[in-house]
Scaffold this motif. Sequence first.
Motif, PDB file in Angstrom:
ATOM      1  N   PHE A 116       0.823  -1.216   0.000  1.00 41.53           N
ATOM      2  CA  PHE A 116       0.000   0.000   0.000  1.00 41.53           C
ATOM      3  C   PHE A 116       0.857   1.267   0.000  1.00 41.53           C
ATOM      4  O   PHE A 116       0.398   2.324  -0.408  1.00 41.53           O
ATOM      5  CB  PHE A 116      -0.891   0.052   1.253  1.00 41.53           C
ATOM      6  N   SER A 117       2.067   1.146   0.509  1.00 47.76           N
ATOM      7  CA  SER A 117       2.866   2.340   0.777  1.00 47.76           C
ATOM      8  C   SER A 117       3.923   2.606  -0.291  1.00 47.76           C
ATOM      9  O   SER A 117       4.595   1.687  -0.760  1.00 47.76           O
ATOM     10  CB  SER A 117       3.562   2.196   2.139  1.00 47.76           C
ATOM     11  N   TYR A 118       4.065   3.877  -0.625  1.00 48.47           N
ATOM     12  CA  TYR A 118       5.119   4.295  -1.548  1.00 48.47           C
ATOM     13  C   TYR A 118       6.436   4.499  -0.805  1.00 48.47           C
ATOM     14  O   TYR A 118       7.456   4.808  -1.402  1.00 48.47           O
ATOM     15  CB  TYR A 118       4.725   5.590  -2.283  1.00 48.47           C
ATOM     16  N   MET A 119       6.423   4.299   0.520  1.00 49.61           N
ATOM     17  CA  MET A 119       7.628   4.485   1.341  1.00 49.61           C
ATOM     18  C   MET A 119       8.431   3.191   1.498  1.00 49.61           C
ATOM     19  O   MET A 119       9.558   3.208   1.971  1.00 49.61           O
ATOM     20  CB  MET A 119       7.246   5.015   2.728  1.00 49.61           C
ATOM     21  N   HIS A 120       7.826   2.060   1.168  1.00 52.47           N
ATOM     22  CA  HIS A 120       8.500   0.765   1.291  1.00 52.47           C
ATOM     23  C   HIS A 120       8.521   0.071  -0.067  1.00 52.47           C
ATOM     24  O   HIS A 120       7.537   0.124  -0.799  1.00 52.47           O
ATOM     25  CB  HIS A 120       7.757  -0.153   2.279  1.00 52.47           C
ATOM     26  N   ASP A 121       9.628  -0.595  -0.367  1.00 52.42           N
ATOM     27  CA  ASP A 121       9.677  -1.388  -1.599  1.00 52.42           C
ATOM     28  C   ASP A 121       9.068  -2.754  -1.309  1.00 52.42           C
ATOM     29  O   ASP A 121       9.507  -3.452  -0.390  1.00 52.42           O
ATOM     30  CB  ASP A 121      11.120  -1.533  -2.076  1.00 52.42           C
ATOM     31  N   ALA A 122       8.037  -3.100  -2.068  1.00 52.86           N
ATOM     32  CA  ALA A 122       7.298  -4.334  -1.820  1.00 52.86           C
ATOM     33  C   ALA A 122       6.617  -4.774  -3.109  1.00 52.86           C
ATOM     34  O   ALA A 122       6.501  -3.996  -4.058  1.00 52.86           O
ATOM     35  CB  ALA A 122       6.242  -4.089  -0.731  1.00 52.86           C
ATOM     36  N   PRO A 123       6.141  -6.023  -3.154  1.00 52.99           N
ATOM     37  CA  PRO A 123       5.373  -6.451  -4.333  1.00 52.99           C
ATOM     38  C   PRO A 123       4.130  -5.578  -4.511  1.00 52.99           C
ATOM     39  O   PRO A 123       3.512  -5.158  -3.531  1.00 52.99           O
ATOM     40  CB  PRO A 123       4.979  -7.895  -3.990  1.00 52.99           C
ATOM     41  N   LEU A 124       3.761  -5.301  -5.748  1.00 53.51           N
ATOM     42  CA  LEU A 124       2.557  -4.514  -6.035  1.00 53.51           C
ATOM     43  C   LEU A 124       1.323  -5.337  -5.657  1.00 53.51           C
ATOM     44  O   LEU A 124       0.998  -6.316  -6.334  1.00 53.51           O
ATOM     45  CB  LEU A 124       2.506  -4.140  -7.520  1.00 53.51           C
TER      46      LEU A 124
END
Length: 311
Positions: A116-124
Amino acid sequence: MKFEHVSVLPQEVIAGLNIKPDGTYVDCTLGGAGHASRIAEKLNENGHLIGIDQDDDAIEAASSRLKPYKCKIDIVHSNFKNLEQVLKDLQIEFVDGFLFDLGVSSYQLDEADRGFSYMHDAPLDMRMDKTGRFSAYDVVNGYDEEKLNYIFKTYGEERWSKRIAQFIVEYRRENPIETTGQLVDIIRRAIPAAVRKKATGHPAKRIFQAIRIEVNNELGILEDTFRTAVSHLNSGGRIAVITFHSLEDRITKNVFKEMARGCICPPQLPVCVCHHKAQIKLCGKAIKPSNEEMEENSRSKSAKLRIAEKL
């Protein structure tokens, strides 16, 4: 990670719902039971609290938090768009209050792997219901340029929607966009440097909001659900809605306004022929958090609470 979420406008919500100790209340967005626990505090052993949430983590956290209370409690794993069926399954026809706390929870934002966050790199990802199949990956990699532009402009109110859509489509011609980090980088490059320097806030904020709304159909389910809720309110019962952006608030305001209207005949008619009756009355204007609350919880800054009462 522990499910933590600071409830917005907690005192105003409880005051607005005008809780009866033996009443029945439905928290349609249960979350970690921040608001629900305050409702439960006001209920006696004859009171009934129903909590609905589509997030398994929220269900687990809320179940634990609500254990000490003496009222009857039912927790349902569902989306509030299924409100009619939820009440039917519980054999409940009328209740005394509904609460909708719209948007995404602090926990969902802070848990990196939910995407959900643009602050963490994670799967979309961005699914509020983790059992759902449709995710942010499908939107970003599957929608054509025109459709991406539409959701960015409509749901994100993003000025650079067309350019960002173009950059996304161009990028994925070579490789799929799989992570939030990749998407943030594309958005940054799409927005002119001079604009980024002057802007306040993160350049990806509006785009992430738009994708999240699309993935979870957040706006499309509101109007019908609000009408369903009002139809199941006892006379004098209240509906309270907390919104966090202008799109949600506009829908809430317009639905409430329409349901609060009496005659809808053209003004030139000498007598009423429509026989349209108001269903609710508005309980004042939208309520905003105090300065103190906004300082303590920055995520409350855009919140608005609207309350209406069944006639």
